[in-house]
Design an enzyme around this catalytic site. Structure first.
Site, short mmCIF file in Angstrom:
data_model
loop_
_atom_site.label_atom_id
_atom_site.label_comp_id
_atom_site.label_asym_id
_atom_site.label_seq_id
_atom_site.Cartn_x
_atom_site.Cartn_y
_atom_site.Cartn_z
N HIS A 124 81.70 145.61 26.99
CA HIS A 124 80.50 144.80 26.99
C HIS A 124 79.82 144.84 28.36
CE1 HIS A 124 80.95 142.37 23.14
NE2 HIS A 124 82.05 143.10 23.18
N ASP A 155 74.70 138.84 26.65
CA ASP A 155 75.65 139.46 25.74
C ASP A 155 75.48 138.85 24.36
OD1 ASP A 155 78.38 141.11 25.62
OD2 ASP A 155 78.66 139.27 24.48
#
Length: 494
Positions: free
Chosen positions: A19, A121
């Protein structure tokens, strides 16, 4: 007259390497693109990861990026207490990130330069409320596939239409606009149990996506035309236009894989071993930073590799220890270096000597995928690994283990056509029997896999053309840069 301070992109990543680095590499492209017009800086908001292993990895990334020479700043957020009662991995991650919202708000409000946007995110998507309250544009960074994006946007609709578990739907398939009908066993792990908090959180995330200014996706229009078109033309969420999507991928940190000829460093031992193998003769088996198998599964893999007759390079990791994250609340159970003499059947290494190599620890995956001796990839189907494989034109046999990987595997076989199927028993913790792995490897490396190999070679060109100047992802990056330049920014505090 003093120059105006450089606007900054404020990044709120999840701490996992897949990520964090995917988001950071994408935003570095924005930074470099912006230098042709009005430049940006990057401010990375760093949460303290919930495990020591993850903390060590994040700090290593920070040190490397701090030495890059780019205008990247680092702001450490105050520590928060992890939720002790989370019932699942996805719930834990989403809740833990959301506990940082007041600190994110304070950090953004206190910036000494204009804030061009808050880049979130996918697990931090509810923080679009923070951005809205501060008058700052918000962009969700989608580190997974366009297919997963379409599913997440469509999930609130599915929740209303499908009132039973997905495994009980009529016709035994789930319909998501832009995708082929999805077998329930290919649905992502967080949504297979509607009674779970993980499912509830993914519903919330799907709702929050719609409130963002835009969505940055690590994919390309030509890689996933159906899913991205369904989002763009409003089929994913009927009656409400979705935020604009900017497919800027594949975003890869290729490291030495494209520069090996210019390197004076000796090759990794696995790469040196590949140097002695014939072209396209080796099947590479690697299952990501958290992939490991119990002893019974290892026995099945060894039997398959012996019987299939193909050369192989197999990255075999050992089970997590308490020091490496076993039982970690965020699911980041990092494997240990494998003790081959304990895990492998007696005589296996001797019988396969010269034809196969089993490696018990980290490998430079990108260098291996770039090597001409590698002809196919047995992978956990994590999206970063998939993109690396496609970048080098390698066909795959996907063996999904967790998260959204079952959907990725389905897409690779049924939609993209770049992979051969591998029968995975999801009810037995994704167990694969030797006969099924043997069949998949023979198909991947033999005549049956020719179409997948040809399609993967086409996708290699698609990926590279997309990010080249004038390609679709380059154009999306230009549009995103323009949107950021013209978006509202939070003025510096006085």
């Amino acid at each position: 007259m003093a120059a105006s301070p450089t606007p900054t992109l404020v990044l709120v990543p999840e701490w996992g390497t897949g990520h964090l680095m995917s988001m950071l590499e994408s935003c570095k492209r924005i930074l470099l693109c912006g230098r042709r017009a009005r430049s940006f800086s990057i401010t990375l908001l760093i949460m303290r990861p919930p495990t020591a292993q993850a903390t060590s990895e994040v700090e290593a990334h920070v040190r490397r990026e701090a030495a890059s020479g780019l205008d990247i700043r680092f702001h450490r957020l105050p520590a928060v207490e992890p939720p002790a009662d989370a019932a699942g991995v996805e719930e834990f991650i989403a809740r833990y990130i959301q506990l940082h919202a007041p600190h994110v708000r304070e950090a953004v409000a206190g910036m000494s330069c204009p804030v061009a946007a808050l880049v979130l995110d996918l697990f931090a998507t509810p923080m679009v409320d923070v951005a809205r309250d501060l008058g700052v544009p918000s962009y969700v960074f989608m580190s997974s596939t366009g297919a997963m994006l379409a599913l997440m946007l469509h999930l609130p609709v599915l929740h209303q239409v499908v009132t039973v578990e997905f495994s009980q739907v009529d016709g035994e398939v789930v319909h998501v606009p832009g995708l082929p009908p999805i077998p329930p066993e290919s649905m992502p792990c967080p949504v297979v149990d509607k009674k779970s908090p993980n499912y509830t959180w993914f519903l919330r995330l799907g709702h929050s996506f719609m409130d963002a200014t835009g969505i940055i996706a690590n994919t390309a229009d030509e890689l996933e035309p159906g899913a991205l078109a369904a989002v763009a033309d409003g089929r994913a969420v009927p009656g409400r236009p979705a935020p604009p999507v900017y497919p800027v991928g594949p975003v890869l940190s290729l490291g030495s894989s494209d520069r090996r000829k210019d390197s004076s460093e000796p090759p990794h031992e696995c790469v040196a071993w590949l140097d002695a193998q014939p072209p396209a003769s080796v099947v590479f088996l690697c299952f990501g930073s958290m992939g490991w198998f119990e002893a019974a599964q290892v026995v099945e893999i060894t039997a398959a590799l012996e019987r299939c007759g193909h050369r192989f390079l197999w990255v075999l990791r050992g089970p997590p220890s308490s020091e490496s994250g076993a039982g970690a609340p965020d699911g980041s159970e990092h494997p240990t270096d494998a003790k081959l003499e304990e895990l492998l059947p007696e005589g296996f290494l001797q019988r396969t000597e010269g034809k196969g190599l089993v490696w018990p620890t980290w490998v430079p995956q990108k260098d291996i995928l770039a090597h001409p001796a590698v002809g196919g990839f047995v992978t956990h189907a994590g999206w970063n690994s998939v993109l690396e494989s496609l970048w080098h034109g390698l066909p795959m046999a996907p063996w999904p283990l967790y998260a959204e990987q079952h959907l990725n595997a389905f897409e690779l076989v049924a939609d993209m056509g770049v992979a051969v199927p591998l029968k995975v028993d999801r009810k037995r913790d994704n167990f694969v029997e030797a006969a099924n792995l043997e069949r998949a490897v023979k198909c991947l490396m033999g005549e049956e896999g020719r179409k997948a190999r040809e399609r993967a070679a086409e996708m290699r060109d698609v990926c590279r053309n997309a990010v080249n100047k004038g390609g679709s992802s380059d154009a999306a990056l230009q549009r995103l840069s323009e949107a950021l330049h013209h978006g509202s920014v939070l003025p510096p505090t006085m």
